[in-house]
Motif scaffolding. Structure first.
Motif, PDB file in Angstrom:
ATOM      1  N   GLU A  60      84.644  34.552  -3.693  1.00  0.00           N
ATOM      2  CA  GLU A  60      84.107  34.985  -4.987  1.00  0.00           C
ATOM      3  C   GLU A  60      84.641  36.355  -5.378  1.00  0.00           C
ATOM      4  O   GLU A  60      84.858  36.629  -6.561  1.00  0.00           O
ATOM      5  N   LEU A  61      84.854  37.227  -4.393  1.00  0.00           N
ATOM      6  CA  LEU A  61      85.396  38.556  -4.692  1.00  0.00           C
ATOM      7  C   LEU A  61      86.869  38.468  -5.050  1.00  0.00           C
ATOM      8  O   LEU A  61      87.346  39.183  -5.949  1.00  0.00           O
ATOM      9  N   GLU A  64      87.105  37.295  -8.592  1.00  0.00           N
ATOM     10  CA  GLU A  64      86.722  38.346  -9.544  1.00  0.00           C
ATOM     11  C   GLU A  64      87.837  39.367  -9.696  1.00  0.00           C
ATOM     12  O   GLU A  64      88.163  39.808 -10.812  1.00  0.00           O
ATOM     13  N   GLN A  90      73.262  46.329 -13.324  1.00  0.00           N
ATOM     14  CA  GLN A  90      72.740  45.742 -12.087  1.00  0.00           C
ATOM     15  C   GLN A  90      72.053  46.792 -11.217  1.00  0.00           C
ATOM     16  O   GLN A  90      70.974  46.553 -10.659  1.00  0.00           O
ATOM     17  N   VAL A 294      84.691  44.142  -8.936  1.00  0.00           N
ATOM     18  CA  VAL A 294      84.435  43.696  -7.570  1.00  0.00           C
ATOM     19  C   VAL A 294      83.014  44.072  -7.149  1.00  0.00           C
ATOM     20  O   VAL A 294      82.267  43.253  -6.592  1.00  0.00           O
ATOM     21  N   LYS A 297      80.269  41.898  -8.537  1.00  0.00           N
ATOM     22  CA  LYS A 297      80.154  40.615  -7.837  1.00  0.00           C
ATOM     23  C   LYS A 297      79.494  40.814  -6.463  1.00  0.00           C
ATOM     24  O   LYS A 297      78.682  39.982  -6.027  1.00  0.00           O
ATOM     25  N   GLU A 300      75.832  41.044  -7.028  1.00  0.00           N
ATOM     26  CA  GLU A 300      75.274  39.721  -7.336  1.00  0.00           C
ATOM     27  C   GLU A 300      75.031  38.920  -6.063  1.00  0.00           C
ATOM     28  O   GLU A 300      73.967  38.313  -5.890  1.00  0.00           O
ATOM     29  N   ILE A 301      76.001  38.936  -5.157  1.00  0.00           N
ATOM     30  CA  ILE A 301      75.876  38.154  -3.923  1.00  0.00           C
ATOM     31  C   ILE A 301      74.813  38.747  -3.003  1.00  0.00           C
ATOM     32  O   ILE A 301      73.981  38.026  -2.440  1.00  0.00           O
TER      33      ILE A 301
END
Length: 405
Positions: A60-61, A64, A90, A294, A297, A300-301
């Protein structure tokens, strides 16, 4: 043009000798596995010194970073950018803070926090009456800039660079009585780590954290939590202060925020951020789009419930395995820490030999760290699969056996 192959021996010829790296060169990382330039496989329990909290090459990184790399890499701070605004949102929605300053490292984030504390006192007129003192703690570590190395409580890092910035006081860590006596009306800020990482993985007690908050309120000093190492899920909470239920005025973080892409952040309230007026502080690369994308993301994780719950499960597993090794071999006198920040202190007869134990780990196929000469430190990925973690602990047990022979 074909590039010449590099070798570990090139380090001494090409790089300033501020480091003494291991006699291997990691080349490929995937999850918690790393292969060196000779093709040998290792399990990574070091995490780039608490940085790769989501392991190496997280898909996922990568996605991104690739997506952002096709848009814009850098615009400078004469503009804002979309990724940094998403990241700031965030961070503020999930913490006490309402404003963020972005930098490139933990040291820079701490530098910003300390400068802000001094500027608040100056702009309020308090500095004129001597309210410039910064209180820190013995054996602390806050970075390598001249200001942060002076605030850090380890003379071995600061003495060669004297004269250091003035009005800095160091008190004993986890000593409530000394803190209450040492923090005064002349104190503009108190900075400390909720877990002292570099000096032995020593968690603060709840009583100590509460005493600092109470005393800072009494003397109108800002309380700064250095969460460069403990932040972004490392302790099993999103930030370690959440497990202590004490709110700081300023918080700094870095390391795991970018999972290896350099980024740092200082978080604070709006009323304090207002003292950082236009031009009073800055960073050319701070909050650039690549790093911010980065980090957003990563946040988020890490904020996913299964990630933070998994840290607690992995902590319990590591503690049990390390205590088993300690009981079987007598090599460790104490195992301590929070989440995936764990320190195993060497027994009296093995003190001063943590570096040799780390080397035995390389021979056994596992990466670990020192936390001073007497403590082995583990800072693996927060999401390392349990079967891989078990494999790593088997390798560490083998390393201990080699260490004792």
């Amino acid at each position: 043009m074909v590039q010449a192959a590099v070798q570990r021996s090139d380090f001494g010829e090409l790089i300033a000798p501020t480091y003494s790296p291991a006699n291997l060169i990691p080349q490929i990382g995937e999850g918690s596995y790393v292969w060196d330039t000779n093709g040998r496989l290792y399990i990574d329990l070091a995490g780039g010194v608490a940085v790769t909290g989501l392991g190496h090459a997280h898909p996922e990184l990568i996605a991104e970073l690739r997506a952002q790399s096709e848009l814009v890499w850098h615009v400078g701070n004469v503009f804002t950018n979309e990724p940094v605004l998403r990241l700031a949102s965030q961070l503020t929605e999930s913490t006490f803070a309402s404003r963020v300053f972005f930098a490139n490292s933990g040291a820079e984030a701490n530098e910003a926090a300390l400068k802000l504390a001094r500027k608040v006192a100056f702009d309020k007129g308090a500095a004129a009456s001597g309210k410039t003192e910064i209180v820190a703690f013995q054996n602390s570590f806050h970075g390598r800039t001249l200001f942060t190395v002076g605030v850090g409580g380890q003379p071995k890092y600061s003495t060669p660079f004297a004269p250091l910035p003035s009005s800095i006081k160091h008190l004993p860590f986890n000593d409530c009585e000394a803190a209450l006596a040492g923090i005064s009306e002349k104190t503009c800020a108190v900075i400390f780590e909720l877990v002292q990482g570099e000096s032995g993985v020593r968690p603060a007690t709840e009583a100590f954290v509460n005493a600092l908050r109470t005393r800072c309120d009494e003397v109108d000093a800002l309380l700064i939590f250095d969460e460069v190492q403990t932040g972004v899920g490392r302790t099993g909470d999103l930030f370690a202060y959440m497990g202590y239920h004490v709110i700081p005025d300023i918080l700094t973080t870095a390391k795991a925020l970018g999972n290896g892409f350099p980024i740092g952040a200082m978080l604070t309230r709006s009323d304090l951020a207002e003292y950082f007026t236009a031009g009073s502080h800055g960073s050319t690369f701070g909050g650039n789009p690549l790093a911010a994308a980065v980090a957003a993301k990563v946040m988020e994780i890490v904020r996913r419930p299964e990630t933070l719950e998994g840290v607690k499960v992995r902590h319990a597993f590591c503690m049990q395995r390390l205590e088993d090794i300690a009981a079987r071999t007598g090599v460790f006198s104490e195992v301590r820490g929070r989440g995936m920040l764990i320190g195993a202190e060497l027994s009296e007869r093995y003190r001063g030999q943590s570096s040799r134990l780390v080397d035995c780990g390389y021979a056994a196929g596992v990466f670990t760290l020192m936390a001073g000469p007497d403590v082995l430190r583990l800072t693996p990925s927060l999401i390392i699969p349990l079967d891989v973690l078990a494999e790593a602990m088997d390798a560490l047990s083998e390393a201990v056996t080699q260490f004792l022979t």
